[in-house]
Design an enzyme around this catalytic site. Structure first.
Site, mmCIF file in Angstrom:
data_model
loop_
_atom_site.group_PDB
_atom_site.id
_atom_site.type_symbol
_atom_site.label_atom_id
_atom_site.label_comp_id
_atom_site.label_asym_id
_atom_site.label_seq_id
_atom_site.Cartn_x
_atom_site.Cartn_y
_atom_site.Cartn_z
ATOM 1 N N LYS A 225 -45.010 20.116 13.175
ATOM 2 C CA LYS A 225 -46.403 19.683 12.972
ATOM 3 C C LYS A 225 -46.973 19.247 14.309
ATOM 4 C CE LYS A 225 -49.064 15.834 11.009
ATOM 5 N NZ LYS A 225 -48.984 14.573 10.219
ATOM 6 N N ASP A 230 -55.224 12.582 15.015
ATOM 7 C CA ASP A 230 -55.613 12.576 13.605
ATOM 8 C C ASP A 230 -56.592 11.450 13.340
ATOM 9 O OD1 ASP A 230 -55.836 12.947 10.906
ATOM 10 O OD2 ASP A 230 -53.882 12.064 10.419
ATOM 11 N N LYS A 237 -59.699 7.373 9.102
ATOM 12 C CA LYS A 237 -58.780 6.237 9.177
ATOM 13 C C LYS A 237 -59.505 5.016 9.720
ATOM 14 C CE LYS A 237 -54.655 9.000 10.414
ATOM 15 N NZ LYS A 237 -53.731 8.622 9.329
ATOM 16 N N ASP A 248 -49.150 12.072 16.457
ATOM 17 C CA ASP A 248 -49.060 12.903 15.257
ATOM 18 C C ASP A 248 -48.620 14.329 15.570
ATOM 19 O OD1 ASP A 248 -49.125 12.699 12.528
ATOM 20 O OD2 ASP A 248 -51.217 13.314 12.315
ATOM 21 N N ASP A 307 -57.037 13.278 5.080
ATOM 22 C CA ASP A 307 -56.037 12.617 5.914
ATOM 23 C C ASP A 307 -54.619 13.056 5.554
ATOM 24 O OD1 ASP A 307 -55.154 10.976 7.940
ATOM 25 O OD2 ASP A 307 -55.155 9.156 6.724
ATOM 26 N N GLU A 309 -53.469 16.073 6.097
ATOM 27 C CA GLU A 309 -53.694 17.385 6.712
ATOM 28 C C GLU A 309 -52.421 18.052 7.219
ATOM 29 O OE1 GLU A 309 -52.569 15.205 9.979
ATOM 30 O OE2 GLU A 309 -53.928 14.569 8.379
ATOM 31 N N ARG A 311 -49.482 18.534 5.925
ATOM 32 C CA ARG A 311 -48.836 19.451 4.973
ATOM 33 C C ARG A 311 -49.626 20.746 4.830
ATOM 34 N NH1 ARG A 311 -48.951 14.996 0.485
ATOM 35 N NH2 ARG A 311 -48.842 13.812 2.438
#
Length: 459
Positions: A225, A230, A237, A248, A307, A309, A311
């Site tokens: 990933k 993010d 967030k 991230d 949020d 995202e 996956r």
């Protein structure tokens, strides 16, 4: 990054590091100095003993009943510049102690006006392969440095550049699909998550291939990933939650470092490394709660929360990995806060439905002091992924509660159907600084995964 001269031959002139446990009796100056400084040989305790000129002549290092190699990270962080030698280290622990020492020397000083002083150097016993130890330390440092670098300087293009440098150094191929070309190439979820970013930070699917023409070899796929930052998207967030979101892309950092280790070791495998690199930004083009996203596999996903995202991009990346029909697939992702609630920041959960792979990873983790903890792919929570108007939802129903488990179940839907698959929900971060473990980027499961690979696929 570690200095190339971090390790020296054992016969190099060096100051001793004496291991002190309950059965060790100190003599002379060392005993007197230990008494005045309150040194009792507690595990991880370090004391520098001055020589006649006042500079450190030796170091005392507490082991407790037995040396725990991981504690040697304290030495790498606490010793002054110079060459040092661990005295009387058991042969079966020497490599692990050397690796830990090297890990403890990591310092991220890229943005400091005055960089930190050079790290100490360790003289290695002849029985320890200095090249191997150096590669393990360097791989960990690469992952940590990538995570520590601010998002402004570690965007999708920078991930691509690092992947390209690794590929060129080892004769691997590299294919990059970016921007609107992702739609033409059928990576719709990667495109949807990253399309709101500035064009200079366009989303991309990065794929590295090594030894792919050697068809008799097994295929190993590594999927990471790579969310370089993010915001949470339109489900934004709060400030506290966004502060460290430069990390991230930790999954991408791990698979690039791990892939380099595999190639450096020349393991007898065909290797595929896939990174989905995006910035989950906010603009008029951002994907929305309630949108239905297409995926490379053909399933549709109802977006309940922008949020969640990671996956979404991994769905396309794992599907692509499956097209290679791998014998083994490992994915790394800073996927859920629920994993931290379950196990905290220092113990990453491992998910797999393959008993042999689980046992192998856990054994490797213990062997190299890189802890993992197996969590269940509990099928009873799979209905929480069912959506009203799509095949799946990215925000599991609240009744299931187990957010890390349901995220892993989501990924399992897209994981390759050939061979074994495991998912590591890593944190990639030390939230508290201590000697040898500075606050900031951390590699988790990286050395365990490499140990598994070199055990499964020996040269």
């Amino acid at each position: 990054m570690p200095r190339p001269d971090l390790f020296a031959p054992y016969d190099a002139p060096a100051r001793p590091i004496r291991l002190v446990g309950p059965d060790v009796t100190l003599q002379g100056v060392a005993a007197a100095w230990a008494g005045t400084q309150g040194f009792r040989g507690k595990p991880g305790q370090l004391l520098l003993v001055p020589g006649p000129d006042g500079t450190p002549a030796e170091a005392l290092f507490g082991t407790g009943e037995r040396l725990e190699p991981a504690r040697c990270r304290t030495l790498g962080a606490g010793l002054p510049t110079g060459v040092w030698r661990l005295e009387d280290v058991p042969a079966d622990l020497a490599e692990r102690a050397a690796v830990a020492f090297g890990l403890g020397t990591y310092r991220f000083d890229r943005y400091r006006a005055r960089p930190d002083a050079p790290a100490p150097q360790l003289a290695l016993p002849a029985s320890v392969d200095g090249t191997r130890v150096g590669r393990l330390v360097a791989a960990t440092a690469l992952a940590r440095e990538m995570v520590d670098t601010p998002a402004a300087d570690m965007g999708p293009l920078q991930l691509e550049t690092i992947a390209r440098e690794i590929a060129e150094a080892h004769g691997a191929s590299l294919t990059v699909t970016s921007g609107d070309a992702l739609l033409e190439a059928n990576y719709p979820s990667v495109h949807a998550v990253g399309r709101a970013a500035d064009p200079a930070r366009a989303p991309r699917l990065i794929e590295m291939g090594w030894k792919l023409d050697q068809t008799a070899l097994p295929i190993v796929a590594l999927v990471g990933k790579g969310v370089v930052f993010d915001t949470g998207g339109l489900d934004i967030k709060p400030a506290a939650g966004m502060r460290n979101m430069k990390k991230d892309m930790g999954g991408a950092a791990h698979v690039l470092a791990l892939g380099r280790l595999v190639m450096q070791a020349d393991l007898p495998v065909r290797l595929v490394v896939i990174v989905a690199a995006v910035e989950n930004a906010i603009s008029g083009g951002a994907f929305r709660p309630g949108d239905i996203l297409a995926t490379r596999q053909g399933l549709t996903i109802e977006v309940g929360n922008t949020d969640a995202e990671g996956r979404l991009i991994l769905a396309d990346a794992l599907t692509r990995a499956g097209e290679h029909r791998p014998d083994l697939t490992l994915d790394f992702a800073t996927l859920t806060g629920a994993a931290r609630i379950a196990l905290g920041p220092e113990l990453p959960p491992l998910y797999t439905d393959d008993e042999a792979l689980a046992a192998g990873l856990l054994a490797a983790a213990a062997e190299v002091d890189d802890p993992l903890w197996r969590m269940p792919l509990w099928p009873g929570y799979r209905p929480a992924l069912e959506a009203e108007i799509a095949d799946l939802r990215n925000d599991p129903a609240s009744w299931a509660q187990a957010g890390s488990v349901t995220a892993a179940l989501f990924l399992q839907t897209f994981a390759p159907k050939t061979g074994a698959w495991a998912h590591l929900d890593i944190f990639a971060w030390n939230p508290r600084g201590r000697p040898g473990w500075p606050e900031g980027g951390e590699a988790q499961g990286l050395r365990a995964a490499f140990r598994l690979l070199e055990t499964r696929f020996p040269r």
